[in-house]
Design an enzyme around this catalytic site. Structure first.
Site, mmCIF file in Angstrom:
data_model
loop_
_atom_site.group_PDB
_atom_site.id
_atom_site.type_symbol
_atom_site.label_atom_id
_atom_site.label_comp_id
_atom_site.label_asym_id
_atom_site.label_seq_id
_atom_site.Cartn_x
_atom_site.Cartn_y
_atom_site.Cartn_z
ATOM 1 N N ASP A 185 62.411 -62.869 50.986
ATOM 2 C CA ASP A 185 62.936 -61.701 50.183
ATOM 3 C C ASP A 185 62.772 -60.420 50.235
ATOM 4 O O ASP A 185 63.227 -60.004 48.916
ATOM 5 C CB ASP A 185 63.719 -62.683 48.951
ATOM 6 N N HIS B 32 62.532 -63.143 44.779
ATOM 7 C CA HIS B 32 61.379 -62.626 44.770
ATOM 8 C C HIS B 32 60.389 -61.930 42.955
ATOM 9 O O HIS B 32 60.010 -61.164 43.085
ATOM 10 C CB HIS B 32 61.045 -61.176 45.414
ATOM 11 N N TYR C 241 54.264 -63.760 55.166
ATOM 12 C CA TYR C 241 54.357 -62.147 55.547
ATOM 13 C C TYR C 241 54.019 -61.294 56.945
ATOM 14 O O TYR C 241 52.922 -61.744 57.217
ATOM 15 C CB TYR C 241 54.113 -60.803 53.911
#
Length: 528
Positions: A283, A396, A254
């Site tokens: 996502d 996700h 991330y």
């Protein structure tokens, strides 16, 4: 000689101006760390003045304290004998805690009428992934169960992820020698023994102390690939420490608002030979509303607030009653303390195709996969960037936008509107897999690989590393049975002719302006 602190002394430091916690038998002053804590300061303040080891340990990789706190923050030892007598929870509080545990209605995805129910008490009794989840549910703490089980809003996308596979039918062939069955394939040029892999799923030690390293050991036993979560509860170095020759790992990232912190993490990953590629997750730029997870956090916060008032009142009278009551109210009114929300603190919401991919390529030589593609337009756009070697179709796990499409819908969109993507990139799908037949259906429709996320976590909860091995064993056996009945000896022989997906195709996005150049304008709406 280092000082030893009593419970009463630690309890005096429960504010943003002076915040102490007990970890692993030692007292730490974490006041300076509050503003930069990835989960937000309120999460720490909820545990101020208490022994936070049980909350801290399953979530934070070893070495986190040393990386983020100066040596002077370790104040001294904690005298556990000074703790007040543990009081039983007030009437009704136990019921509140149990209220977050799954009910039959919550866990049932399909009707069970006519099925005889058998209690599952051991791994040996588990015949499918639902059995694994039931066993894990009985063993997991409410907080761990809620984080693993939870999904966005009304769980519609999570449910559809599961049920969509049931509407795709197999087309078995007869008079085919099915003696042999080879489930091996390759991901990004690396050979693996199974066509499914472990998706990046955070906080494995919430379910069992074996954690992500336990998942890695199970994958080694079956020749399976594992993608390590950015929010893993163990460090990447610890997870790959016992990797077997040829064992394949990916690593999920991330991107943080603090790009320097992300760059430092990428630099660590570049030094680990077992990690062969990077997965950029797209996502969930912001956290979804995972109500089961949040509800558990609220219950825990309320229990801590009640306990704080009771314990401080019985242990000493150093605070006026109104101050104690106000501190309890502050805990109740603070952020829920849900695991999901805490993990997203600091995640960058400003990613764009051109800028982010260029930035990532500058900091790693590893192949890049994009996770979270949910439309054929974005799949096509990804295929235009030379930095991108593959995409993972995923919503996700239904944990971000509820009513987002299952990955099979996106796969069928790609087949319909831009099938060339399937040859330009490796296309993997993720989400909702409960059976080996689900894996085979996705492969038949053009996926190169299939990810499983919750199943390994529930496997850990059910039996540690052995539980994950059981998950892989069950899926492998079901994949082999399905391939044999389809008359396919190798994964490469699976194709659209193996399945009937018409029932699902009727629900796939229908773009009226069909000419390619018209649609290209729609594709290019994504921000540069």
């Amino acid at each position: 000689m280092p000082k030893t602190y009593t419970y009463t002394e630690v309890q005096q430091h429960r504010s943003a101006d002076s915040c102490w916690v007990v970890l692993y038998g030692h007292v730490y002053d974490v006041t300076s760390f509050l503003p930069s804590h990835p989960g937000g300061s309120k999460v720490v303040l909820q545990l101020a003045g208490t022994d936070a080891t049980e909350e801290y340990d399953p979530i934070h990789p070893p070495g986190t304290l040393e990386e983020n706190l100066p040596p002077s923050a370790k104040l001294g030892a904690f005298d556990a004998s000074t703790l007040p007598t543990q009081e039983k929870a007030p009437a009704g509080e136990e019921e509140k805690t149990q209220a977050v545990a799954p009910t039959q209605q919550q866990t049932a995805v399909v009707p069970t009428a006519g099925k005889q129910q058998h209690p599952i008490t051991s791994l040996a009794q588990c015949l499918n992934l639902d059995d694994i989840e039931k066993l894990a549910t009985a063993k997991l703490r409410p907080k761990a169960w809620a984080y693993y089980y939870s999904a966005g809003d009304d769980l519609l996308s999570k449910t559809l992820n599961n049920t969509v596979y049931q509407r795709i039918l197999m087309r078995p062939r007869v008079f085919v020698d099915c003696t042999k069955c080879d489930t091996s394939t390759s991901f990004l040029g690396h050979k693996v023994a199974l066509p499914f892999f472990v998706s990046p799923a955070a906080m494995a030690r919430l379910g069992h102390p074996d954690g992500e390293a336990g998942i890695a050991r199970a994958c080694a036993a079956f020749g399976a690939m594992q993608i390590i979560s950015y929010n893993a509860s163990q460090t990447p170095e610890q997870i790959v420490a016992d990797a077997q020759p040829g064992q394949i790992f990916g690593w999920q990232i991330y991107v943080l608002t603090d790009r320097k912190a992300s760059e430092a993490r990428i630099a660590r990953i570049n030094k680990l030979p077992a990690i062969k590629f990077i997965v950029l997750t797209l996502d969930a730029p912001v956290p979804g509303k995972r109500e089961d997870d949040e509800r558990t956090g609220l219950v825990a916060a309320n229990l801590r607030a009640t306990s704080a008032v009771k314990n401080t009142s019985s242990a000493s009278s150093r605070f006026p009653d109104d101050r104690e009551q106000q501190q309890a109210r502050d805990v109740e009114s603070s952020d829920s303390g849900s695991v999901g929300k805490a993990l997203f603190q600091g995640t960058a919401p400003d990613l764009t195709w051109k800028a982010t991919l260029s930035w990532l390529r500058q900091h790693t030589h590893l192949p890049i996969m994009l996770k979270g593609v949910q439309t054929h337009e974005d799949a096509y756009r990804a295929s235009l960037y030379p930095q991108v070697q593959g995409i993972i179709l995923s919503n996700h796990g239904g944990r971000a936008m509820d009513t987002a499409p299952p990955s099979i819908h996106t796969l069928l969109e790609i087949r319909k509107y831009c099938p060339e993507v399937l040859t330009r990139l490796e296309v993997w799908v993720d989400g909702g897999v409960k059976r080996g037949t689900d894996v085979v259906k996705a492969l038949a429709l053009g996926a190169k690989g299939v990810g499983i996320g919750r199943a390994p976590l529930f496997g850990l909860g059910a039996g540690g590393t052995q539980g994950v091995e059981k998950v892989l064993e069950i899926l492998k056996g079901e994949v082999e049975t399905a391939m044999r009945l389809l008359g396919c000896e190798r994964v490469s022989e699976l194709g659209p002719y193996c399945v009937n997906s018409r029932a699902v195709e009727t629900e796939v996005f229908d773009d009226v302006p069909a000419p390619r150049m018209q649609k290209l304008g729609l594709w290019l709406r994504s921000r540069l």
